[in-house]
Scaffold this active site. Structure first.
Site, PDB file in Angstrom:
ATOM      1  CD  GLU A 142      -2.270   7.241   9.544  1.00 44.94           C
ATOM      2  OE1 GLU A 142      -1.769   8.341   8.603  1.00 44.94           O
ATOM      3  OE2 GLU A 142      -3.441   6.707   8.971  1.00 44.94           O
ATOM      4  CE  LYS A 184      -5.639   4.225   1.971  1.00 42.03           C
ATOM      5  NZ  LYS A 184      -4.677   5.194   2.603  1.00 42.03           N
ATOM      6  CG  PHE A 186      -0.021  -6.083   4.265  1.00 40.14           C
ATOM      7  CD1 PHE A 186      -0.810  -5.408   5.183  1.00 40.14           C
ATOM      8  CD2 PHE A 186      -0.761  -6.908   3.755  1.00 40.14           C
ATOM      9  CE1 PHE A 186      -2.134  -5.431   5.511  1.00 40.14           C
ATOM     10  CE2 PHE A 186      -2.142  -7.214   4.007  1.00 40.14           C
ATOM     11  CZ  PHE A 186      -2.944  -6.347   4.873  1.00 40.14           C
ATOM     12  CG  HIS A 207      -2.248   4.168   5.316  1.00 40.51           C
ATOM     13  ND1 HIS A 207      -1.869   4.103   3.804  1.00 40.51           N
ATOM     14  CD2 HIS A 207      -2.123   3.110   5.944  1.00 40.51           C
ATOM     15  CE1 HIS A 207      -1.992   2.771   3.849  1.00 40.51           C
ATOM     16  NE2 HIS A 207      -2.275   2.258   4.905  1.00 40.51           N
ATOM     17  CG  HIS A 232      -6.455   0.852   1.071  1.00 44.91           C
ATOM     18  ND1 HIS A 232      -5.651   1.527   0.323  1.00 44.91           N
ATOM     19  CD2 HIS A 232      -5.781   0.222   2.056  1.00 44.91           C
ATOM     20  CE1 HIS A 232      -4.449   1.274   0.896  1.00 44.91           C
ATOM     21  NE2 HIS A 232      -4.449   0.543   1.989  1.00 44.91           N
ATOM     22  CB  CYS A 254      -0.826  -0.077   1.278  1.00 46.32           C
ATOM     23  SG  CYS A 254      -1.898  -1.550   1.318  1.00 46.32           S
TER      24      CYS A 254
END
Length: 417
Positions: A321, A340, A405, A310, A345, A169
Site C-alpha cells: 500500500e 485501524k 480479499f 487501508h 480491522h 474489506c
C-alpha cells in the site's frame, strides 16, 4: 451529474457508541483493542480483538436502545449494529420524510463482508443437537446481508432503492460510492448507506488465524498489536462495529438547511486480478482505484490534504500500500494515517467508519495518528504517517482507501464545502 453531500453520520465502534467518542479516542492516541472475552480463546493463536463495549454507561452499546429484546433474538449482531448506526446517522441528519414523494426518493444501501456467520454457526449446533425441526423460522432473515437495508427501510418508511453490497474489506466504501451514484443518476434524493460487521466469533478467528492473517505476538499487550508500517507488525486485529452516512443531493440538502459535512467528489474502483487474499505485488489495483477516484473528482494528487489508509498491519499489505501511494503521489508529498491502529480491522464495516473519520478531520482540522508506529519499515522511512500523535492540519479534501480479499479496491474522495 447531480452533486452528493453528506448530511449525517453515525458509528458503533470498539470505542463505543457515536462518532464523537470514536474520534476523540483516535485523536488522543488511545487504543480500543482488548483481550477477546467473547469466547474461550485458550486454543486460538490470536486472543485479542476490537470489541464494541456493551453496557448501559456513557458511550456503551445497549441493543435495547435500537431493537426490542424479543426482536433482537431474530437477528444476527451485525444487523443490530447496522440498525444502530443508521439511527444515529438519521438523527444527526435531521431527515424525516414528510410525504410519499419524500419516501420514494429515500433509499437504503448497507453492506457487510462476513454477514451472519454466527447465526449459521448457531443453527448448525442446533441441528446437530436437536435436529432440523428446531431451527428458528427467523434463521434466514437473521443472517442475510441485505436485511439491514430492509429493516431500515421498514422502520423509517423509505421506499426508494433498497439493496446491499458485499465486497470483503472494501464493502463499506463500495456501499457509499454505489449509494452516491443512485443520487447522481436521479434514482433518489437521499440515501442512507454504510456497513456493519460482527466477525469476532470462534469460526472467524479460527479461519483468519489459519490464513496467518491475525496478530499473535501481542496477546499480553493488546493495545500494541495493531501497528501499521511498523517493523514489529505481524497481522491485523479483528474488530467489529458499523458506520452509516446519510447522503443527499446538494440542492435538496440546501433547501432544508441541512448541515453538510462534505461532498463526495471521487469514487474509484478496481480489481487486482491476481490472488484470492494477497494484493498484487506491483500495487496495480490499488493505484488504479486511487487514480480512478482522482479522475472522477477532477483533482490532482497535490489537492489531497489527508489519506486515510487501508493500513491493516499486515507485513505484505502495508508494504504494497505505501509503495502504491508513493507511486501515485510521489515520496514525501502526502499525509497518511491508519486508524485501524487504534480500532483493529472492522472488515466490511471499515470503509464506512474510515470515511467518517475523513469527514471529521475535514470538520476539525485534526488528523488522527497511526499509533504504535515506532520503528517504520524501510518503505515508510521519511514519510508523514502521523506517527503516534495527532496533527493539526487544514483538511479540505480527504481520500479514503479500502482494499479487500479477492483483489477488490475502492478509493473515495471527500471535499469540504
Amino acid at each position: 451529474m447531480r452533486r452528493v453531500v453528506v448530511t449525517g453520520i453515525g458509528a458503533i465502534t470498539p470505542f463505543g457508541v457515536g462518532v464523537d467518542c470514536m474520534f476523540n479516542g483516535l485523536i488522543n492516541s488511545k487504543s480500543a483493542v482488548k483481550t477477546n472475552t467473547r469466547f474461550d480463546v485458550t486454543d486460538y493463536s490470536s486472543k485479542i480483538a476490537g470489541l464494541v463495549p456493551y453496557g448501559t454507561g456513557e458511550n456503551e452499546f445497549n441493543p435495547d436502545n435500537y431493537l426490542e429484546p424479543k426482536e433482537q433474538r431474530h437477528y444476527d449482531t451485525f444487523i443490530i449494529y447496522g440498525l444502530a448506526a443508521a439511527k444515529l446517522a438519521l438523527e444527526d441528519s435531521g431527515w424525516v420524510p414528510q410525504s410519499d414523494e419524500d419516501r420514494f426518493s429515500t433509499g437504503v444501501l448497507f453492506g457487510s463482508g462476513v454477514g451472519g456467520a454466527a447465526a449459521i454457526e448457531n443453527a448448525r449446533d442446533t441441528i446437530n443437537k436437536s435436529g432440523p425441526h428446531r431451527i428458528s423460522p427467523f434463521l434466514v432473515p437473521s443472517l442475510i446481508i441485505n436485511m439491514i437495508s430492509g429493516l431500515v427501510s421498514i422502520k423509517y418508511g423509505f421506499y426508494g432503492p433498497n439493496k446491499a453490497c458485499v465486497s470483503a474489506c472494501s464493502t463499506g466504501a463500495h456501499a457509499i460510492g454505489d449509494a452516491a451514484r443512485h443520487i447522481m443518476f436521479g434514482d433518489a434524493d437521499v440515501m442512507v448507506c454504510g456497513s456493519a460487521e460482527s466477525p469476532v466469533i470462534d469460526i472467524s478467528v479460527a479461519g483468519f488465524g489459519q490464513l496467518r492473517a491475525l496478530s499473535t505476538h501481542f496477546n499480553d499487550t493488546p493495545e500494541l498489536a495493531s501497528r501499521p508500517w511498523d517493523k514489529a507488525h505481524d497481522g491485523f486485529v479483528l474488530g467489529e462495529g458499523a458506520g452509516s452516512l446519510v447522503l443527499e443531493e446538494y440542492e435538496h440538502a440546501k433547501a432544508r438547511n441541512a448541515k453538510i459535512y462534505g461532498e463526495l467528489v471521487g469514487y474509484g474502483c478496481s480489481g487486482d486480478g491476481f490472488h484470492i487474499t494477497a494484493p498484487a505485488s506491483d500495487g496495480r489495483g490499488e493505484k488504479a482505484a486511487i487514480n480512478a477516484a482522482l479522475k472522477n473528482a477532477n483533482l490532482n494528487c497535490s489537492d489531497i490534504d489527508y489519506i486515510n489508509a487501508h493500513g491493516t498491519s499486515t507485513p505484505t499489505g502495508d508494504s504494497i500500500e505505501i509503495e502504491s501511494v508513493k507511486s501515485v503521489f510521489g515520496s514525501k508529498n502526502f499525509i497518511m494515517s491508519s486508524t485501524k491502529s487504534a480500532m483493529g480491522h472492522l472488515i466490511g464495516a471499515a470503509g464506512s467508519v474510515e470515511a467518517i473519520v475523513c469527514l471529521k478531520s475535514m470538520e476539525t482540522g485534526i488528523i488522527p495518528p497511526t499509533i504504535n508506529l515506532n520503528d517504520p519499515i524501510d518503505e515508510a522511512i521519511g514519510e508523514n504517517l502521523v506517527a503516534n500523535k495527532a496533527q493539526e492540519h487544514k483538511v479540505n479534501i480527504a481520500l479514503s482507501n479500502s482494499f479487500g480479499f479477492g483483489g477488490t479496491n475502492v478509493s473515495l474522495i471527500f471535499k469540504k464545502i
